[in-house]
Design an enzyme around this catalytic site. Structure first.
Site, mmCIF file in Angstrom:
data_model
loop_
_atom_site.group_PDB
_atom_site.id
_atom_site.type_symbol
_atom_site.label_atom_id
_atom_site.label_comp_id
_atom_site.label_asym_id
_atom_site.label_seq_id
_atom_site.Cartn_x
_atom_site.Cartn_y
_atom_site.Cartn_z
ATOM 1 N N SER A 1 0.767 -1.414 0.197
ATOM 2 C CA SER A 1 -0.038 -0.285 0.189
ATOM 3 C C SER A 1 0.716 1.439 0.084
ATOM 4 C CB SER A 1 -0.881 0.266 1.583
ATOM 5 O OG SER A 1 -1.323 0.786 1.790
ATOM 6 N N TYR B 1 -1.674 -0.594 9.856
ATOM 7 C CA TYR B 1 -1.794 -0.391 9.082
ATOM 8 C C TYR B 1 -0.961 0.122 7.986
ATOM 9 C CZ TYR B 1 -4.088 -1.483 3.894
ATOM 10 O OH TYR B 1 -4.102 -1.959 2.729
#
Length: 247
Positions: free
Chosen positions: A142, A156
Site C-alpha cells: 500500500s 495498517y
C-alpha cells in the site's frame, strides 16, 4: 500442457477480484480465496468461467495457519505458478494512542504473517530447489507503507511496511531458484475496504489533493499485478510499482 494455477488471496472483492478476472481472461487457472462472502467469490468464479477460463474459490481464514496450509493442498489446484498476496484487513480509523493490543495482533496476523506463510507454501511448490519449475509472487502492499497514514491507520501502514521489507528480502533469497517476487503499492483506490475503516467515501474526500485529481480503479492495479506475474516481466524482481495517482 499444464498452464498452472495462480492463487489470489482475498479474491472475492476489490483488487483481488479484478486481478482474478484479468488472470482468467489471460489464460491462467485461478484459485481465489475468500473469508466470508461465498456468494461474491462464486460470482467472480462465474465471470471467469463465462469468459472461457477456469477458476475455483476456497474459503480460507488468513488468521489460521492450518487453513493456509490446507489451501495449498486443494485438489483442484494443480501446479502452482503464481501467488498474489492480496488479502488484508484494516479497522476503524484511530490514532496510535487509541490502539488496542488485540487489534494490532489481528492486523499483523492477516497482513504480515499470512502472506509470509502463503509464500512459504508457494515456494515449496515453485522453487527449483524443491523440484519446481519456478513462478512469481506479487505482494499487494500500500502507499500507506510510504506515507504512514497518520491519524487513520498507522498500524495498517506499519504492516504494509513489513510486507515491503519481506518482498525485498524474499526476492533476493529465491532469485536463483526461478521465483520472482515483486509488490504493488496501490493508494486511494475505489474499493469496499474503506468502509471497513469507517469512511466509505475516503477516496472521494482525498481525490482533490492527488496530483491526478481522482481515485484509482481496482482494474488499474490488476493490470500491474498481472504484468508482474507474466513473462513480460521476466527480468523484474525485488521491485515496487506505485499506483497512487502521483502521491
Amino acid at each position: 500442457m499444464d498452464v498452472g494455477t495462480v492463487i489470489v488471496t482475498g479474491g472475492s472483492r476489490g483488487i483481488g477480484a479484478a486481478t482474478a478476472r484479468l488472470l482468467g481472461t489471460a489464460g491462467h487457472r485461478v484459485c481465489l480465496t475468500y473469508r466470508a462472502d461465498a456468494a461474491a467469490a462464486e460470482r467472480v468464479v462465474g465471470d471467469i468461467v463465462a469468459a472461457g477460463g477456469a477458476a475455483v474459490a476456497v474459503r480460507v481464514d488468513m488468521s489460521d495457519p492450518a487453513d493456509i496450509e490446507a489451501l495449498f493442498g486443494t485438489a483442484e489446484l494443480g501446479t502452482v505458478t503464481g501467488l498474489v498476496n492480496n488479502a488484508a484487513t484494516l479497522e476503524t480509523q484511530c490514532r496510535v494512542d487509541e490502539l488496542a493490543a488485540d487489534r494490532l495482533h489481528r492486523i499483523m496476523t492477516v497482513n504480515v504473517v499470512a502472506p509470509m506463510l502463503c509464500a512459504k507454501h508457494a515456494i515449496r511448490r515453485m522453487s527449483t530447489a524443491h523440484g519446481g519449475a519456478g513462478g512469481a509472487i506479487v505482494n499487494v502492499s500500500s502507499a500507506a507503507a510510504r506515507l504512514g497514514a497518520p491519524g487513520e491507520y498507522v498500524d495498517y501502514a506499519a504492516s504494509k511496511g513489513a510486507l515491503d521489507t519481506f518482498t525485498r528480502g524474499l526476492a533476493v533469497e529465491v532469485a536463483a531458484e526461478g521465483i520472482r517476487v515483486n509488490a504493488v503499492r496501490p493508494g486511494f483506490i475505489h474499493t469496499d475496504m474503506h468502509a471497513d475503516g469507517g469512511e466509505p467515501g475516503r477516496v472521494d474526500r482525498l481525490a482533490p489533493s492527488l496530483p491526478m485529481r481522482r481515485g484509482g480503479r481496482p482494474e488499474e492495479v490488476a493490470e500491474a499485478i498481472v504484468w508482474l506475474l507474466s513473462e513480460r516481466a521476466s527480468y523484474v524482481t525485488g521491485t515496487f510499482v506505485d499506483l497512487a495517482g502521483g502521491r
